[in-house]
Design an enzyme around this catalytic site. Sequence first.
Site, PDB file in Angstrom:
ATOM      1  N   HIS A 105       0.826  -1.211   0.000  1.00  0.00           N
ATOM      2  CA  HIS A 105       0.000   0.000   0.000  1.00  0.00           C
ATOM      3  C   HIS A 105       0.857   1.257   0.000  1.00  0.00           C
ATOM      4  O   HIS A 105       2.081   1.206   0.218  1.00  0.00           O
ATOM      5  CB  HIS A 105      -0.949   0.005   1.205  1.00  0.00           C
ATOM      6  CG  HIS A 105      -0.277   0.001   2.544  1.00  0.00           C
ATOM      7  ND1 HIS A 105       0.269   1.130   3.114  1.00  0.00           N
ATOM      8  CD2 HIS A 105      -0.084  -1.006   3.441  1.00  0.00           C
ATOM      9  CE1 HIS A 105       0.775   0.830   4.298  1.00  0.00           C
ATOM     10  NE2 HIS A 105       0.583  -0.467   4.513  1.00  0.00           N
ATOM     11  N   CYS A 121       3.144  -4.797   6.735  1.00  0.00           N
ATOM     12  CA  CYS A 121       2.797  -4.541   5.333  1.00  0.00           C
ATOM     13  C   CYS A 121       3.996  -3.999   4.565  1.00  0.00           C
ATOM     14  O   CYS A 121       5.015  -3.618   5.142  1.00  0.00           O
ATOM     15  CB  CYS A 121       1.638  -3.556   5.252  1.00  0.00           C
ATOM     16  SG  CYS A 121       0.043  -4.230   5.752  1.00  0.00           S
TER      17      CYS A 121
END
Length: 224
Positions: A105, A121
């Site tokens: 992301h 992440c």
Amino acid sequence: MRKFICVLGLMCIIALGAGPDSLMAAPGTNNNARQAHIVIDPLKNRLTLYIDGSVYKTYPIALGKRETPTPVGDLKVINKYKNWGSGFGTRWIGLDVPWGTYGIHGTNRPSSIGRDASHGCIRMLNRHVEELYELVDVGTRVTIMGHVLGEPQMEARRLAKGASGADVQLIQHLLRNAGYFHGVCNGKFGPSTERALKAFERDHKLPVDGVMSQHDYLELGLVE
């Protein structure tokens, strides 16, 4: 520095030294039937996008902190969203990690790129993830290289109830093979994993605390 041991059959080391010949993606992904494959190198904090087996582009990234490592292994994209939520930048590319919600992301902290700074992440600059978003589809293969116990210069992390990750899943497999763990090897350190570890510690004359520490790694044969 202790040396990590590879446990055959338990996905201990994944995709080290992968090259173009080993980077063929599964069919059915990407625009115009092109085959996309994302490869992430945690030692260089770098994401490489391969198209039809050739390097298309590389990007700097941020990865998980030692306490919250990025998953390791062969994964795939399971969803894609624009402006998914606060803190995730302008694009979200979700991955099929069994023990939690992880993805590639954007970020509102561009200074973190190039470091190990996330909760697991893969962070990218917004302009980079927007470009990547258009080049991959649901089903795209994602290979995250490395060892499930972390980078070579680090000690394996202490694990206790509430922890999650590929290292937890590895411990569950080893405890199950030894006859101590009877639950699902899902990478989530819950009460059943704690009980199994305590029983293992008791039988091997280790401190019985249900916390995976260096002496437990040594006794399980994971480090030397």
